[in-house]
Design a protein around this motif. Structure first.
Motif, mmCIF file in Angstrom:
data_model
loop_
_atom_site.group_PDB
_atom_site.id
_atom_site.type_symbol
_atom_site.label_atom_id
_atom_site.label_comp_id
_atom_site.label_asym_id
_atom_site.label_seq_id
_atom_site.Cartn_x
_atom_site.Cartn_y
_atom_site.Cartn_z
ATOM 1 N N GLN A 226 0.810 -1.216 0.000
ATOM 2 C CA GLN A 226 0.000 0.000 0.000
ATOM 3 C C GLN A 226 0.843 1.265 0.000
ATOM 4 N N LEU A 227 1.948 1.256 0.755
ATOM 5 C CA LEU A 227 2.739 2.475 0.915
ATOM 6 C C LEU A 227 3.958 2.521 0.022
ATOM 7 N N GLY A 228 4.363 1.365 -0.534
ATOM 8 C CA GLY A 228 5.523 1.339 -1.421
ATOM 9 C C GLY A 228 6.837 1.622 -0.738
ATOM 10 N N GLY A 229 6.976 1.196 0.502
ATOM 11 C CA GLY A 229 8.227 1.395 1.215
ATOM 12 C C GLY A 229 8.221 2.670 2.030
ATOM 13 N N GLY A 230 9.415 3.250 2.219
ATOM 14 C CA GLY A 230 9.550 4.451 3.026
ATOM 15 C C GLY A 230 10.394 4.189 4.252
ATOM 16 N N THR A 231 10.920 5.280 4.841
ATOM 17 C CA THR A 231 11.819 5.171 5.995
ATOM 18 C C THR A 231 11.146 4.519 7.188
ATOM 19 N N ALA A 232 9.917 4.929 7.504
ATOM 20 C CA ALA A 232 9.232 4.394 8.673
ATOM 21 C C ALA A 232 9.039 2.888 8.559
ATOM 22 N N LEU A 233 8.664 2.419 7.372
ATOM 23 C CA LEU A 233 8.456 0.990 7.171
ATOM 24 C C LEU A 233 9.777 0.230 7.304
ATOM 25 N N MET A 234 10.850 0.796 6.772
ATOM 26 C CA MET A 234 12.164 0.173 6.897
ATOM 27 C C MET A 234 12.565 0.056 8.364
ATOM 28 N N GLU A 235 12.268 1.112 9.147
ATOM 29 C CA GLU A 235 12.628 1.099 10.561
ATOM 30 C C GLU A 235 11.862 0.021 11.322
#
Length: 406
Positions: A226-235
């Motif tokens: 849904q979000l296509g990744g991103g810093t928060a998801l990586m964290e």
């Protein structure tokens, strides 16, 4: 105006507790075990003042503070939270130390009662300097590991992320005002308002409509789609990977709607719960902007435990073994000084010893010792001493009967 003898003065003020000997011992025991866990991870204890300048707390938790004016006319406040004090210390006197690992035990005071109380104990740890998921994973793992070392078996952490939550609210089509209303509804657990804002089509709306404890493995793939990744998801990925490596992943689940009370949190946040305690045992998260109030841009993350809630959980799940009393020393008439010297020698050997000061007879002394939880009674006579064993020694420094106690 009530005086010391008045009925109103015979009780502590409403919302302020006093702990009797057994209760106080239990609280201190829990705090000591927590501080021991923190030290083994490299965290050094600090003691901060009970009050701060009120402007230090403004914008974070100042609205909950007890305010007063000192003799110089300055507005001060009893600390409602320890984290701002740690942030001030880290940004000033310890500004040159990085990474900075600090821990504490302290009383906090809030004008708005929490579970009926204005004052309670906190114990926590703060990691200042490193940013990113490595520090967050350490802090979360330390909190969970500390509870395991206390002996708790049934507890879990609800883990969220401010960045992920904001991304989900934006993906749900909410503008700035809508996001603010949704965050406020989440903070108050107003699910009716939240559902009306989100609708049923968004991922966050589905999670709110069907609350459950979601594992990272269940939700992270859906979030990526849904979000296509991103810093928060990586964290979040990295934090749960660290918990997996530490054998603690079963202690945590994703709660994407988690909003912690203080306004200073910026990234990963968590609350820890354990039955049958109805409120959180503690929690924390990342607060990268808090030190800016003191002229520092250092990132930071940490947590605190609510000590009374934790004591309640410990009593329910794994009652602490009392520290124990080893010897109750009882003199026969005329041997008071010998008994006093004997008690001193036993204490020097590491035993916990209480001396009978009032003659009451052997049977009364034995009954008193049993009620107080002593392991042994030592009768100091005119020619030789005799010992009555009531229970196993709580913490014998040596084997057998101590030498040189006559």
């Amino acid at each position: 105006m009530s005086g010391p003898g008045d009925a109103a003065g015979a009780q502590p003020p409403d919302g302020f507790a006093e702990l009797l000997p057994g209760e106080a011992a239990c609280h201190r025991r829990v705090e000591d075990l927590l501080l021991g866990s923190f030290r083994r991870w490299g965290y050094d204890e600090v003691i901060t003042p009970s009050c701060e300048h009120y402007h230090t707390l403004a914008g974070t938790c100042g609205e909950e503070a007890f305010k007063f004016v000192d003799h110089r006319g300055r507005i001060l406040a009893l600390r409602p939270d320890v984290t701002p004090s740690i942030a001030r210390l880290a940004a000033t006197r310890l500004a040159g130390v990085s990474p900075l690992r600090l821990c504490y035990r302290a009383q906090v005071f809030r004008s708005q009662q929490q579970e009926g109380w204005h004052e309670w104990g906190q114990a926590g740890a703060e990691l200042v300097g490193p940013g990113g998921p490595g520090a967050d994973g350490e802090i979360l793992a330390l909190a969970l590991q500390s509870l395991q070392e206390l002996g708790l078996d049934s507890f879990q952490a609800a883990v969220g992320h401010r960045g992920l939550l904001e991304a989900l609210l934006e993906a749900a089509g909410l503008g700035h005002q809508g996001q603010a209303r949704a965050l406020d509804a989440l903070r108050r657990r107003d699910l009716v308002t939240l559902k009306s804002l989100l609708g049923s089509g968004s991922l966050l709306g589905k999670l709110v409509a069907h609350p459950a404890r979601w594992s990272a493995g269940q939700l992270l793939p859906e979030l990526e789609n849904q979000l296509g990744g991103g810093t928060a998801l990586m964290e979040i990925h990295a934090i749960f990977a660290m918990l997996e490596a530490a054998g603690l992943s079963h202690r945590a689940y994703l709660d994407l709607g988690l909003v912690r009370g203080p306004a200073y949190y910026t990234g990963m946040v968590f609350d820890i719960y354990a039955p049958p305690v109805r409120r959180a045992l503690g929690g924390g998260g990342r607060y990268d902007r808090l030190l800016q109030a003191f002229g520092s841009s250092r990132p930071a993350t940490g947590f605190s435990f609510d000590v009374p809630a934790l004591v309640q959980a410990v009593k329910e799940q794994c009652p602490l073994q009392a520290g124990g009393r080893d010897y109750y020393v009882v003199p026969v008439p005329g041997r008071e000084q010998a008994a006093f010297a004997c008690a001193v020698r036993l204490r020097r050997r590491g035993y916990t010893v209480e001396l009978a000061l009032d003659p009451s007879g052997v049977e009364n002394a034995l009954a008193w010792a049993r009620d107080r939880g002593f392991a042994r009674v030592l009768l100091v006579g005119n020619s030789e001493n005799s010992e009555v064993v009531l229970a196993s020694m709580s913490r014998p420094p040596g084997q057998g009967r101590p030498a040189g106690i006559h």
